[in-house]
Write a protein that holds these residues in place. Structure first.
Motif, mmCIF file in Angstrom:
data_model
loop_
_atom_site.group_PDB
_atom_site.id
_atom_site.type_symbol
_atom_site.label_atom_id
_atom_site.label_comp_id
_atom_site.label_asym_id
_atom_site.label_seq_id
_atom_site.Cartn_x
_atom_site.Cartn_y
_atom_site.Cartn_z
ATOM 1 N N ASN A 147 0.820 -1.220 0.000
ATOM 2 C CA ASN A 147 0.000 0.000 0.000
ATOM 3 C C ASN A 147 0.854 1.270 0.000
ATOM 4 O OD1 ASN A 147 -2.279 -1.647 0.268
ATOM 5 N ND2 ASN A 147 -1.930 -1.760 2.479
ATOM 6 N N ILE A 148 1.738 1.350 -0.948
ATOM 7 C CA ILE A 148 2.673 2.479 -0.978
ATOM 8 C C ILE A 148 1.928 3.806 -1.184
ATOM 9 C CG2 ILE A 148 3.161 2.288 -3.483
ATOM 10 C CD1 ILE A 148 6.131 2.881 -2.654
ATOM 11 N N ASP A 149 2.336 4.834 -0.438
ATOM 12 C CA ASP A 149 1.720 6.152 -0.654
ATOM 13 C C ASP A 149 2.777 7.132 -1.159
ATOM 14 O OD1 ASP A 149 3.186 7.033 1.519
ATOM 15 O OD2 ASP A 149 1.548 6.686 2.936
ATOM 16 N N GLU A 150 2.321 8.302 -1.553
ATOM 17 C CA GLU A 150 3.217 9.246 -2.212
ATOM 18 C C GLU A 150 4.333 9.741 -1.283
ATOM 19 O OE1 GLU A 150 1.315 12.301 -4.573
ATOM 20 O OE2 GLU A 150 3.123 13.545 -4.399
ATOM 21 N N LYS A 151 3.967 9.888 0.002
ATOM 22 C CA LYS A 151 4.957 10.390 0.948
ATOM 23 C C LYS A 151 6.157 9.426 1.047
ATOM 24 C CE LYS A 151 5.217 12.194 5.595
ATOM 25 N NZ LYS A 151 5.092 11.479 6.837
ATOM 26 N N PHE A 152 5.827 8.147 1.144
ATOM 27 C CA PHE A 152 6.878 7.128 1.269
ATOM 28 C C PHE A 152 7.725 7.090 -0.005
ATOM 29 C CE2 PHE A 152 8.669 2.904 1.054
ATOM 30 C CZ PHE A 152 9.017 2.614 2.359
ATOM 31 N N PHE A 153 7.031 7.031 -1.137
ATOM 32 C CA PHE A 153 7.719 6.943 -2.437
ATOM 33 C C PHE A 153 8.607 8.174 -2.640
ATOM 34 C CE2 PHE A 153 7.270 7.021 -7.296
ATOM 35 C CZ PHE A 153 8.114 5.937 -7.492
ATOM 36 N N GLY A 154 8.014 9.351 -2.388
ATOM 37 C CA GLY A 154 8.733 10.609 -2.619
ATOM 38 C C GLY A 154 9.965 10.735 -1.735
ATOM 39 N N ALA A 155 9.832 10.326 -0.471
ATOM 40 C CA ALA A 155 10.974 10.459 0.445
ATOM 41 C C ALA A 155 12.137 9.585 -0.007
ATOM 42 C CB ALA A 155 10.553 10.089 1.860
#
Ligand code: HEM
Length: 316
Positions: free
Chosen positions: A94-102
């Motif tokens: 369940n990847i979200d943008e915050k995790f991916f972006g960081a």
């Protein structure tokens, strides 16, 4: 408080520890005994400093060979950190943008450090020494950096790593096995006329060929490009970071690296042969390789200008 009684916070911690060990059927008191006898951790043991500093072993007497080895090792450590971020992205549920972006930001930062520090190679060794000690390193070449290849394989679909001459024609084949045959770097180290592979390539493939294919299969649906397209195709922040990453990995770092090849291997009127046996002047420039991890993020004009660092920076 009675001096002999234990701090209530400590008792609370002990209770929690007891529960933790009980879950695994373990006896806390034995572990506390272990703590009693264990040494205090030191910095040098924690980071294995002695081992780390025992790994720079020049093959010649030339002092600058140590610079060459040390900087390659530093680069491999950064490559390893980049791969670590990629793995975390690929395996996140369940990847979200915050995790991916960081994580993307970290990958960009590591590549920025690698690009800016490349001056250690370009300007940090005496050319005379380099040209001598490199002869003792034949046929080894940075070309054989498996982690560099893994960063490529895990960042995009294999088709984007196919030699530019075959890329368009191969688009229709979804078969990774066929695409792998034409990876750009395999073509770069193969004589076109005879089809003969350089020894550098032969040895590299013998050691890593199988695991590259396996990684390609494993990351077919979870490489960085796939995750972007599946989850965040319209996020301006993600797109910005991906463009930076693409440019650093496939233009700016390769250009910084190319400068070192030009500094040491270019001698009028002829060029000095590369240790890996490629025609480095035709092979290394990013404007010939035209590798892009995320081709959909670049306009036709940007693609045409690929490999010209000044232009790319201006387009940001
Ligand atoms: C004086 C410094 C350096 C010179 C002159 C140099 C030269 C070359 C040359 C000529 C090649 C083409 C392959 C061949 O035929 O050997 C190559 C490839 C490569 N080198 Fe270096 N290199 C240097 C430093 C480094 C460093 C510090 C790294 C870090 C790991 C590195 C990584 C690579 C990689 C990954 C490739 C493959 C690039 C590709 O396939 O596009 N090189 N290098």
């Amino acid at each position: 408080m009675d001096k002999s009684s234990l701090d209530p916070d400590l008792i609370e911690q002990l209770k929690k520890l007891q529960q933790k060990y009980a879950v695994m059927g373990q006896d806390l008191s034995s572990y506390l005994d272990g703590l009693l006898y264990a040494d205090y951790l030191t910095y040098w043991d924690y980071i294995h400093l002695d081992t780390l500093l025992s790994l720079q072993n020049p093959k010649t007497q030339f002092p600058d060979e140590k610079v060459f080895i040390g900087y390659h090792q530093i680069t491999e450590l950064y490559f390893n950190l980049i791969l670590w971020e990629i793995e975390q992205i690929a395996t996140k549920e369940n990847i979200d943008e915050k995790f991916f972006g960081a994580r993307l930001t970290r990958m960009v930062r590591y590549f920025e450090l690698l690009e800016s520090s490349f001056i250690v190679m370009v300007d940090g060794m005496e050319k005379d020494q380099f040209l001598k000690f490199r002869m003792s390193l034949l046929p080894a070449s940075g070309f054989q950096s498996a982690q560099y290849r893994l960063i490529e394989i895990c960042s995009t679909d294999i088709i984007n790593l196919v030699h530019v001459e075959f890329r368009e024609a191969m688009m229709e084949y979804s078969d990774i096995e066929q695409q792998v045959e034409h990876l750009y770097w395999r073509s770069g180290a193969t004589e076109l006329a005879s089809g003969k592979k350089t020894l550098t390539l032969q040895q590299f493939e013998e050691k890593y060929g199988k695991s590259f294919k396996q990684t390609g299969m494993k990351y077919r649906d979870c490489n960085i490009r796939k995750i972007y397209l599946q989850h965040f195709p319209d996020s301006p922040d993600v797109i910005k970071s991906l463009r930076e990453f693409d440019q650093l990995a496939n233009v700016l770092w390769p250009l910084a690296h190319l400068k070192s090849a030009a500094r040491y291997l270019h001698r009028d009127p002829e060029n000095i042969k590369a240790t890996g046996g490629t025609n480095w002047q035709k092979y290394l420039p990013p404007r010939f390789q035209r590798i892009m991890f995320f081709p959909e993020l670049w306009s036709d004009h940007e693609k045409e200008e690929w490999g010209k660092a000044g232009v790319m920076k201006a387009l940001q």
